[in-house]
Design a protein around this motif. Structure first.
Motif, mmCIF file in Angstrom:
data_model
loop_
_atom_site.group_PDB
_atom_site.id
_atom_site.type_symbol
_atom_site.label_atom_id
_atom_site.label_comp_id
_atom_site.label_asym_id
_atom_site.label_seq_id
_atom_site.Cartn_x
_atom_site.Cartn_y
_atom_site.Cartn_z
ATOM 1 N N MET A 60 0.821 -1.209 0.000
ATOM 2 C CA MET A 60 0.000 0.000 0.000
ATOM 3 C C MET A 60 0.855 1.258 0.000
ATOM 4 N N GLY A 61 1.930 1.236 0.773
ATOM 5 C CA GLY A 61 2.820 2.396 0.839
ATOM 6 C C GLY A 61 3.363 2.771 -0.523
ATOM 7 N N GLU A 62 3.856 1.778 -1.238
ATOM 8 C CA GLU A 62 4.426 2.080 -2.552
ATOM 9 C C GLU A 62 3.336 2.454 -3.548
ATOM 10 N N TRP A 63 2.192 1.792 -3.453
ATOM 11 C CA TRP A 63 1.112 2.058 -4.380
ATOM 12 C C TRP A 63 0.607 3.498 -4.255
ATOM 13 N N MET A 64 0.362 3.906 -3.008
ATOM 14 C CA MET A 64 -0.153 5.258 -2.767
ATOM 15 C C MET A 64 0.820 6.316 -3.281
ATOM 16 N N ALA A 65 2.118 6.036 -3.152
ATOM 17 C CA ALA A 65 3.122 7.012 -3.581
ATOM 18 C C ALA A 65 3.075 7.262 -5.085
ATOM 19 N N ASN A 66 2.469 6.329 -5.818
ATOM 20 C CA ASN A 66 2.443 6.439 -7.278
ATOM 21 C C ASN A 66 1.093 6.913 -7.832
ATOM 22 N N MET A 67 0.115 7.089 -6.967
ATOM 23 C CA MET A 67 -1.235 7.296 -7.451
ATOM 24 C C MET A 67 -1.721 8.746 -7.415
ATOM 25 N N ASN A 68 -0.780 9.698 -7.415
ATOM 26 C CA ASN A 68 -1.182 11.102 -7.389
ATOM 27 C C ASN A 68 -1.161 11.735 -8.774
ATOM 28 N N ALA A 69 -0.945 10.927 -9.789
ATOM 29 C CA ALA A 69 -0.745 11.450 -11.142
ATOM 30 C C ALA A 69 -1.896 12.332 -11.617
ATOM 31 N N ILE A 70 -3.130 11.914 -11.312
ATOM 32 C CA ILE A 70 -4.267 12.649 -11.866
ATOM 33 C C ILE A 70 -4.470 13.996 -11.176
ATOM 34 N N THR A 71 -4.473 13.969 -9.851
ATOM 35 C CA THR A 71 -4.739 15.231 -9.139
ATOM 36 C C THR A 71 -3.604 16.240 -9.297
ATOM 37 N N GLU A 72 -2.417 15.740 -9.614
ATOM 38 C CA GLU A 72 -1.289 16.658 -9.758
ATOM 39 C C GLU A 72 -1.086 17.156 -11.179
ATOM 40 N N ALA A 73 -1.779 16.526 -12.138
ATOM 41 C CA ALA A 73 -1.574 16.909 -13.538
ATOM 42 C C ALA A 73 -2.245 18.241 -13.836
ATOM 43 N N GLU A 74 -1.665 18.960 -14.797
ATOM 44 C CA GLU A 74 -2.190 20.278 -15.177
ATOM 45 C C GLU A 74 -3.356 20.134 -16.147
ATOM 46 N N GLU A 75 -3.277 19.116 -17.003
ATOM 47 C CA GLU A 75 -4.340 18.965 -18.006
ATOM 48 C C GLU A 75 -4.644 17.475 -18.222
ATOM 49 N N PRO A 76 -5.845 17.189 -18.734
ATOM 50 C CA PRO A 76 -6.365 15.817 -18.735
ATOM 51 C C PRO A 76 -5.543 14.804 -19.534
ATOM 52 N N LYS A 77 -5.021 15.198 -20.677
ATOM 53 C CA LYS A 77 -4.309 14.202 -21.483
ATOM 54 C C LYS A 77 -3.065 13.712 -20.758
ATOM 55 N N ALA A 78 -2.333 14.648 -20.157
ATOM 56 C CA ALA A 78 -1.145 14.261 -19.400
ATOM 57 C C ALA A 78 -1.537 13.423 -18.182
ATOM 58 N N ALA A 79 -2.680 13.745 -17.585
ATOM 59 C CA ALA A 79 -3.148 12.999 -16.411
ATOM 60 C C ALA A 79 -3.365 11.526 -16.767
ATOM 61 N N ILE A 80 -4.100 11.299 -17.855
ATOM 62 C CA ILE A 80 -4.365 9.929 -18.306
ATOM 63 C C ILE A 80 -3.060 9.190 -18.589
ATOM 64 N N GLN A 81 -2.183 9.864 -19.327
ATOM 65 C CA GLN A 81 -0.946 9.198 -19.732
ATOM 66 C C GLN A 81 -0.075 8.811 -18.548
ATOM 67 N N SER A 82 0.105 9.754 -17.608
ATOM 68 C CA SER A 82 1.017 9.405 -16.520
ATOM 69 C C SER A 82 0.355 8.446 -15.527
ATOM 70 N N TYR A 83 -0.980 8.512 -15.412
ATOM 71 C CA TYR A 83 -1.663 7.596 -14.506
ATOM 72 C C TYR A 83 -1.594 6.163 -15.022
ATOM 73 N N VAL A 84 -1.953 5.989 -16.278
ATOM 74 C CA VAL A 84 -1.905 4.640 -16.865
ATOM 75 C C VAL A 84 -0.478 4.103 -16.850
ATOM 76 N N THR A 85 0.478 4.958 -17.160
ATOM 77 C CA THR A 85 1.880 4.541 -17.152
ATOM 78 C C THR A 85 2.310 4.092 -15.762
ATOM 79 N N ALA A 86 1.931 4.858 -14.751
ATOM 80 C CA ALA A 86 2.309 4.519 -13.375
ATOM 81 C C ALA A 86 1.668 3.206 -12.936
ATOM 82 N N LYS A 87 0.385 3.019 -13.284
ATOM 83 C CA LYS A 87 -0.302 1.783 -12.908
ATOM 84 C C LYS A 87 0.329 0.574 -13.591
ATOM 85 N N LEU A 88 0.653 0.713 -14.862
ATOM 86 C CA LEU A 88 1.264 -0.409 -15.589
ATOM 87 C C LEU A 88 2.673 -0.690 -15.079
#
Lengths: 210, 210
Positions: free
Chosen positions: A73-101
């Motif tokens: 959980m510790g490591e997972w949570m550290a990687n899951m802020n991509a969406i709320t921290e992104a400036e715009e939606p396309k980058a949010a999707i890309q970095s979130y999916v990349t982090a999850k994969l």
DNA sequence: GTCTATAAGCAGATAGAC
DNA sequence: GTCTATCTGCTTATAGAC
């Protein structure tokens, strides 16, 4: 006050390394067989230890299991802020999916322990899921709602969209052996994860594009 | 030749009903706790039987487990011809996703038993998966390739597209309790499955539209 | 078909010596 | 910290009476 080695309070580096080795092996086995399907003996044997030794480091099997979940959980949570921290939606999707994969690729066992716990009805971790993961999901959904209100993306059901992103990315951890089998290879390779990344990001973004 | 009741050869209706009840309860428990996590006693107790009685109907725990998988596989295969039988791609996507979600809704335990078996590395069912599911996947991918060649859809990585459809639809069986938790309700309802159907079909079709 | 009895082994956990 | 010994309970499976 004595100057005796405070072994119990500040474990030496060797002890920490050992505990990490135990956690790693426990994670591997809990991932495949679940809490009930793993014995302390089967973990200890692989590490050339006795099961009594494991119970010296953790008071019970259940405490060891929770320690594994905490670590993941510790490591997972550290990687899951991509969406709320992104400036715009396309980058949010890309970095979130990349982090999850990336998480699926680098820590498949950790992912699988969670999936198994959830499939069992989360009897030993529901409180943590509710307290930590749920707020994250809601924050992500609201972020999407904001972008939709600004006209930057189409409005879809963002909760179910998050469920789709979660399930399709984590499948590359939990179901990886099956995917590899169907593709006729012994295991998934970097190129397969890259193909998945491209397909999922492309698919999701196309559905949000105005 | 005698006219004695051939009990062993043609079991009476009551026996069949009983065996079905055992299979149903076994499916429910294997779904939550996996093969190793379930005892014959825990299944028998729920049905007010003895574990010895279970071993009368099946020679071993493993045979009972395989009987559960066979039963699920039978129903699953019967529903998975949507793509190869469809005339055109949009209808194929719609009826396939609908069928998969219906299976998740109507037989969540059956789905979960399979997922658990696969997560464990399919030690007891790999031969069947390879022989029955793999050809189905390849047939579906080729159908998509054909439509792409005709210019009816965009060409994407259809294998990974199938993985995405599988994982996102079966999540509504395996991860349903977690989804319900995050949405603040005791369990998923018909409307949630309808929302999922709309999101997934819309998302997939948009990515294939030329 | 269902029952009791029992075999033979493995589970998690604890106590105490060193 | 690690060891041996042991407790208690549960596991799958079999044998045999009814």
């Amino acid at each position: 006050m004595t100057v005796t080695a405070p072994a119990a309070r500040t474990p030496r580096a060797a002890t920490l390394r050992k505990q990490e080795a135990i956690l790693a092996e426990a994670e591997r086995q809990f991932a495949r067989f679940g809490f009930e399907g793993v014995s302390l003996d089967s973990i200890a044997t692989v590490l050339d230890l006795s099961r009594q030794n494991l119970l010296y480091h953790w008071p019970s099997k259940e405490e060891l299991y929770r320690a594994v979940l905490d670590s993941v959980m510790g490591e997972w949570m550290a990687n899951m802020n991509a969406i709320t921290e992104a400036e715009e939606p396309k980058a949010a999707i890309q970095s979130y999916v990349t982090a999850k994969l990336r998480f699926s690729r680098e820590r498949p066992s950790g992912n699988a322990v969670f999936t198994r716990e959830i499939m069992a009805g989360a009897p030993r971790y529901q409180d943590v899921l509710k307290a930590q993961v749920m707020p994250l999901l809601h924050a992500d959904v609201e972020r999407f709602e904001g972008w939709a209100a600004e006209g930057l993306i189409r409005r879809v059901d963002f909760t179910h969209l998050m469920f789709l992103i979660w399930s399709s990315t984590q499948a590359y951890a939990d179901l990886a052996p099956q995917f590899a089998l169907y593709m006729g290879k012994p295991r998934l390779e970097e190129a397969d994860f890259e193909a998945a990344r491209e397909l999922i990001t492309g698919l999701v973004w196309r559905s949000l594009e105005v």
